[in-house]
Design an enzyme around this catalytic site. Sequence first.
Site, short mmCIF file in Angstrom:
data_model
loop_
_atom_site.label_atom_id
_atom_site.label_comp_id
_atom_site.label_asym_id
_atom_site.label_seq_id
_atom_site.Cartn_x
_atom_site.Cartn_y
_atom_site.Cartn_z
N ASP A 36 -9.83 2.94 3.02
CA ASP A 36 -9.88 2.22 4.29
C ASP A 36 -10.57 3.03 5.40
OD1 ASP A 36 -8.69 -0.15 3.44
OD2 ASP A 36 -6.66 0.59 3.82
N LYS A 92 0.80 -1.23 0.00
CA LYS A 92 0.00 0.00 0.00
C LYS A 92 0.84 1.28 0.00
CE LYS A 92 -4.02 -1.98 2.35
NZ LYS A 92 -5.04 -1.76 3.37
#
Length: 268
Positions: free
Chosen positions: A100, A66
Amino acid sequence: MKQVFGVMGDPIEHSLSPAMHNAAFRELGMDCEYHAFRVRQKNLREAILGAQAMGFGGLNITVPHKKKALEFTNPDTLARRIGAVNTISFNEGIRGHNTDGLGAEMALWEAGVGIKSSNVLLIGAGGAARAIAFHFAEKGACVTITNRTPEKAEALAEDVGCRHAGLENLKGLLQDSDILINATSMGMHPHIDATIASRDIMHPDLAVFDIVYNPLQTKLLHQAELAGAKPIGGVAMLVHQGAEAFRIWTGQEPPVEVMRKAVLEGLD
Ligand code: ATR
């Protein structure tokens, strides 16, 4: 022609994203397919560029890529601030997003818990905590970060512009909190007897959100239930971060319940 989507990570074989997104595509009758790709860190750039070159509809990026993926995208403001990307769209170049934090907000929202002006105690200072901290602070939550390694909590709080505190006074911190979030891996299979907090320091007005979803009922959530607090499991965050990615790629309203069902079946 069929459009391809995918998730890149390493390892990737246990990802629930293919089941979740393929169920959504089926539900909406879209001619699309979502696959999991094991990509080594050294090949990440080529893999992302290759996906773009081959006309992929979009990508998810997961552990451990990420942060690195940020370098190979044009990130939006939130992803840049978080320093990590979990979703890539190809509609305008290679655009990096991070869904997220929104996933966590939506998990709370569907449980009837709003975050604006709420006192949120966030435990953890890793990637997941970082995404939640930036998003929640931006949405007007009053976030306090605490972590096993206090220096990391302090550094994250400084980046976000919020408070940090030591774990030693968890009881006092919880008394002043509306929402407790476990953004650590504590309680995750196989360490299912571990919990960051027990019932005796929780109060009934507290919402307790655990990002861990394996097991579904973590020890922390069980303790919350015993204390009369509101337990919220991590599956909802997984589903909603995916739903938001789906919305970004397709512009369509994601069939959230179908996606949740697919995830729960995958966890069985
Ligand atoms: P992720 O990207 O999933 O957030 P991570 O970056 O490895 O994963 O971060 C894991 C977080 O869980 C960290 O905050 C870590 O605490 P440290 O910074 O002290 O390492 C926390 N964590 C992991 N195991 C833990 C445990 N047994 N007790 C308390 N905190 C734990």
